[in-house]
Design a protein around this motif. Structure first.
Motif, PDB file in Angstrom:
ATOM      1  N   ARG A   1       0.805  -1.228   0.000  1.00  0.00           N
ATOM      2  CA  ARG A   1       0.000   0.000   0.000  1.00  0.00           C
ATOM      3  C   ARG A   1       0.838   1.278   0.000  1.00  0.00           C
ATOM      4  O   ARG A   1       1.849   1.381   0.678  1.00  0.00           O
ATOM      5  N   TYR A   2       0.360   2.247  -0.791  1.00  0.00           N
ATOM      6  CA  TYR A   2       0.843   3.624  -0.713  1.00  0.00           C
ATOM      7  C   TYR A   2      -0.039   4.395   0.258  1.00  0.00           C
ATOM      8  O   TYR A   2      -1.267   4.381   0.127  1.00  0.00           O
ATOM      9  N   ALA A   3       0.586   5.069   1.209  1.00  0.00           N
ATOM     10  CA  ALA A   3      -0.186   5.921   2.111  1.00  0.00           C
ATOM     11  C   ALA A   3      -0.626   7.190   1.398  1.00  0.00           C
ATOM     12  O   ALA A   3      -1.652   7.789   1.729  1.00  0.00           O
ATOM     13  N   GLY A   4       0.152   7.619   0.407  1.00  0.00           N
ATOM     14  CA  GLY A   4      -0.111   8.890  -0.261  1.00  0.00           C
ATOM     15  C   GLY A   4       0.453  10.042   0.545  1.00  0.00           C
ATOM     16  O   GLY A   4       0.789   9.909   1.725  1.00  0.00           O
ATOM     17  N   SER A   5       0.585  11.189  -0.095  1.00  0.00           N
ATOM     18  CA  SER A   5       1.066  12.378   0.611  1.00  0.00           C
ATOM     19  C   SER A   5      -0.036  12.901   1.536  1.00  0.00           C
ATOM     20  O   SER A   5      -1.222  12.750   1.233  1.00  0.00           O
ATOM     21  N   PRO A   6       0.314  13.512   2.659  1.00  0.00           N
ATOM     22  CA  PRO A   6      -0.716  14.022   3.575  1.00  0.00           C
ATOM     23  C   PRO A   6      -1.395  15.292   3.078  1.00  0.00           C
ATOM     24  O   PRO A   6      -2.441  15.678   3.593  1.00  0.00           O
ATOM     25  N   LEU A   7      -0.800  15.956   2.090  1.00  0.00           N
ATOM     26  CA  LEU A   7      -1.369  17.164   1.505  1.00  0.00           C
ATOM     27  C   LEU A   7      -1.398  17.046  -0.012  1.00  0.00           C
ATOM     28  O   LEU A   7      -0.627  16.288  -0.605  1.00  0.00           O
TER      29      LEU A   7
ATOM     30  N   LYS B   1     -12.972  14.101  -4.310  1.00  0.00           N
ATOM     31  CA  LYS B   1     -12.698  12.673  -4.473  1.00  0.00           C
ATOM     32  C   LYS B   1     -11.229  12.334  -4.229  1.00  0.00           C
ATOM     33  O   LYS B   1     -10.883  11.167  -4.086  1.00  0.00           O
ATOM     34  N   LYS B   2     -10.359  13.339  -4.233  1.00  0.00           N
ATOM     35  CA  LYS B   2      -8.926  13.101  -4.015  1.00  0.00           C
ATOM     36  C   LYS B   2      -8.590  13.330  -2.541  1.00  0.00           C
ATOM     37  O   LYS B   2      -7.732  14.121  -2.191  1.00  0.00           O
ATOM     38  N   GLU B   3      -9.293  12.635  -1.683  1.00  0.00           N
ATOM     39  CA  GLU B   3      -9.142  12.814  -0.240  1.00  0.00           C
ATOM     40  C   GLU B   3      -7.814  12.247   0.248  1.00  0.00           C
ATOM     41  O   GLU B   3      -7.386  11.166  -0.157  1.00  0.00           O
ATOM     42  N   LYS B   4      -7.161  12.969   1.146  1.00  0.00           N
ATOM     43  CA  LYS B   4      -5.920  12.502   1.753  1.00  0.00           C
ATOM     44  C   LYS B   4      -6.239  11.765   3.060  1.00  0.00           C
ATOM     45  O   LYS B   4      -7.265  12.003   3.694  1.00  0.00           O
ATOM     46  N   SER B   5      -5.311  10.899   3.453  1.00  0.00           N
ATOM     47  CA  SER B   5      -5.572  10.069   4.634  1.00  0.00           C
ATOM     48  C   SER B   5      -4.269   9.550   5.216  1.00  0.00           C
ATOM     49  O   SER B   5      -3.200   9.693   4.618  1.00  0.00           O
ATOM     50  N   VAL B   6      -4.388   8.954   6.385  1.00  0.00           N
ATOM     51  CA  VAL B   6      -3.304   8.142   6.943  1.00  0.00           C
ATOM     52  C   VAL B   6      -3.822   6.702   7.002  1.00  0.00           C
ATOM     53  O   VAL B   6      -5.031   6.466   7.048  1.00  0.00           O
TER      54      VAL B   6
ATOM     55  N   ILE C   1      -7.914   6.698   7.634  1.00  0.00           N
ATOM     56  CA  ILE C   1      -8.554   7.780   8.376  1.00  0.00           C
ATOM     57  C   ILE C   1      -8.271   9.074   7.627  1.00  0.00           C
ATOM     58  O   ILE C   1      -7.112   9.428   7.391  1.00  0.00           O
ATOM     59  N   PRO C   2      -9.327   9.792   7.216  1.00  0.00           N
ATOM     60  CA  PRO C   2      -9.122  10.987   6.383  1.00  0.00           C
ATOM     61  C   PRO C   2      -8.423  12.116   7.128  1.00  0.00           C
ATOM     62  O   PRO C   2      -8.542  12.255   8.350  1.00  0.00           O
ATOM     63  N   LEU C   3      -7.701  12.910   6.369  1.00  0.00           N
ATOM     64  CA  LEU C   3      -7.051  14.119   6.870  1.00  0.00           C
ATOM     65  C   LEU C   3      -7.783  15.342   6.320  1.00  0.00           C
ATOM     66  O   LEU C   3      -8.200  15.341   5.159  1.00  0.00           O
ATOM     67  N   THR C   4      -7.913  16.359   7.134  1.00  0.00           N
ATOM     68  CA  THR C   4      -8.560  17.604   6.705  1.00  0.00           C
ATOM     69  C   THR C   4      -7.520  18.712   6.681  1.00  0.00           C
ATOM     70  O   THR C   4      -6.985  19.086   7.724  1.00  0.00           O
ATOM     71  N   PRO C   5      -7.190  19.246   5.504  1.00  0.00           N
ATOM     72  CA  PRO C   5      -6.116  20.242   5.411  1.00  0.00           C
ATOM     73  C   PRO C   5      -6.540  21.601   5.951  1.00  0.00           C
ATOM     74  O   PRO C   5      -7.730  21.911   6.050  1.00  0.00           O
ATOM     75  N   LEU C   6      -5.549  22.396   6.270  1.00  0.00           N
ATOM     76  CA  LEU C   6      -5.806  23.780   6.656  1.00  0.00           C
ATOM     77  C   LEU C   6      -6.406  24.535   5.483  1.00  0.00           C
ATOM     78  O   LEU C   6      -7.333  25.341   5.648  1.00  0.00           O
ATOM     79  N   ARG C   7      -5.893  24.276   4.290  1.00  0.00           N
ATOM     80  CA  ARG C   7      -6.403  24.870   3.060  1.00  0.00           C
ATOM     81  C   ARG C   7      -6.436  23.778   1.993  1.00  0.00           C
ATOM     82  O   ARG C   7      -5.456  23.073   1.806  1.00  0.00           O
ATOM     83  N   ASP C   8      -7.549  23.665   1.308  1.00  0.00           N
ATOM     84  CA  ASP C   8      -7.672  22.667   0.247  1.00  0.00           C
ATOM     85  C   ASP C   8      -7.209  23.276  -1.072  1.00  0.00           C
ATOM     86  O   ASP C   8      -7.004  24.486  -1.189  1.00  0.00           O
ATOM     87  N   MET C   9      -7.042  22.429  -2.089  1.00  0.00           N
ATOM     88  CA  MET C   9      -6.761  22.893  -3.444  1.00  0.00           C
ATOM     89  C   MET C   9      -8.045  22.826  -4.249  1.00  0.00           C
ATOM     90  O   MET C   9      -8.672  21.763  -4.354  1.00  0.00           O
ATOM     91  N   VAL C  10      -8.453  23.978  -4.800  1.00  0.00           N
ATOM     92  CA  VAL C  10      -9.754  24.085  -5.447  1.00  0.00           C
ATOM     93  C   VAL C  10      -9.586  24.752  -6.811  1.00  0.00           C
ATOM     94  O   VAL C  10      -8.815  25.707  -6.960  1.00  0.00           O
TER      95      VAL C  10
END
Length: 383
Positions: free
Chosen positions: A227-233, A243-248, A264-273
């Motif tokens: 598994r790839y954890a993916g970047s946290p941001l 749909k491109k939700e980040k997680s740990v 478990i999803p991560l909620t950023p300080l600022r999203d990319m929109v």
């Protein structure tokens, strides 16, 4: 034993010249809180800890803060270097840090570092494999055929003589595929063209869980436990959208082959929109009152008329605009079948009309035609 798997922190990264350090500090504190709530024993950090091989001082300070918080909360940290890291710099002080529960892979020397930890079910062996290339491995195994990344990784794993009856975890940073299927990727990754750096997931079959870094989208490759954890941001607008939700990733490992994996999803300080439309609509309070105005914005303006200092106007509402594009009749591709045909048979005015249409994808208005005719006549040009 409970693990948290993270990767690709890219501490110190700048995105479109925006310093992401505040966002990174925020998300690392959030990850630490998740680890505490889930009673994590070991944090697995799978490479690209820094964004550059020579990280700025503020990035080093943030990693120091994060690792210190991990240890002070009773957890251990296992860290490998990625292709963005300098393994020598990342491993500075590693022997001293081991006494505090922080285990960092050293510079690759032909072998994987191994950390053995005990829980109620016995020993768990954690193998650390930093980012490697075939050339790195060939140096230590000159008699082996090592022409690909898969052969390089398999050579190192085979040489480790992993005991398959034990519980074995691998933490690595490579571009892993399964049966040639391309995994999900984003624009912020640094991947070799043509797939030369592919590693087949089957190379990791002996491991109960493989904590990967390198790709920024969280995903499993071949089987759930690779598994790839993916970047946290999010680090590029190719990842914009809900749909491109980040997680740990949380891994609860009991006895052999008894593993529970959850995100478990991560909620950023600022999203990319990404936003799109005429400038007037984008600035209208009715249209953006439910949006996070502090998010990182990629704005596409569809106005046909030229807008002076458009980015300043957008930033009056969205202060963190990273990127601005234009999409209107002038930017669209047009057919120019007749442009170069019979040039000698066309008047100067007709040629200018065609030139205008190619560049603006629309016909001239009557007032514009009158202006051009007047200019050509004043110049003595036959129209």
């Amino acid at each position: 034993m409970i693990f948290m798997h993270m990767a690709d922190l890219h501490i110190g990264k700048r995105v479109n010249e925006f310093n992401m350090l505040e966002d990174q500090r925020y998300i690392l504190k959030q990850a630490l809180s998740i680890a505490q709530n889930n009673k994590v024993d070991v944090m697995l950090l799978a490479g690209d800890i820094y964004d550059k091989s020579l990280p700025p001082g503020e990035a080093v300070a943030l990693l120091d803060e994060f690792l210190t918080d991990i240890v002070h909360n009773g957890m251990k940290a296992v860290v490998v270097s990625g292709n963005h890291d300098s393994p020598e710099r990342l491993a500075f002080g590693r022997k001293l840090m081991q006494s505090e529960g922080v285990y960092v892979s050293g510079v690759f020397n032909g072998e994987m570092n191994i950390l053995s930890l005990r829980d109620d079910f016995g020993l768990v062996n954690i193998y650390m494999l930093p980012f490697i290339k075939p050339l790195h491995v060939k140096k230590y195994f000159p008699k082996n055929e090592i022409d690909s990344y898969t052969q390089a990784v398999k050579t190192v794993i085979d040489n480790a003589k992993v005991e398959d009856k034990m519980r074995n975890v691998l933490i690595a940073h490579q571009f892993v595929v399964s049966s040639g299927v391309e995994p999900m990727r984003s624009d912020s990754e640094n991947i070799s063209v043509g797939g030369l750096d592919h590693v087949e997931a089957s190379a990791f079959d002996i491991f109960d869980y493989v904590a990967l870094g390198h790709l920024h989208h969280p995903q499993s490759i071949g089987r759930d436990a690779v598994r790839y954890a993916g970047s946290p941001l999010k680090y590029s607008f190719s990842e914009a959208g809900a749909k491109k939700e980040k997680s740990v990733t949380i891994i609860e490992m009991k006895d052999k082959k008894n593993i529970k994996i959850s995100k478990i999803p991560l909620t950023p300080l600022r999203d990319m929109v990404e936003i799109k439309g005429p400038l007037k609509d984008l600035l209208d309070p009715e249209n953006h009152k439910h949006q996070g105005l502090d998010n990182y914005i990629h704005a596409t303006l569809t106005d046909n008329e030229e807008i002076i200092d458009a980015i300043s106007k957008i930033r009056s509402v969205y202060p963190n605009v990273m990127k601005i594009d234009f999409e209107n009749s002038r930017t669209k591709t047009v057919e120019a079948d007749s442009v170069a045909k019979d040039v000698t048979e066309k008047t100067s005015f007709q040629l200018f009309e065609e030139f205008y249409k190619i560049n603006n994808n629309e016909e001239m208005e009557d007032k514009q035609k009158e202006l051009v005719r007047g200019l050509l006549e004043n110049m003595g040009v036959v129209i």
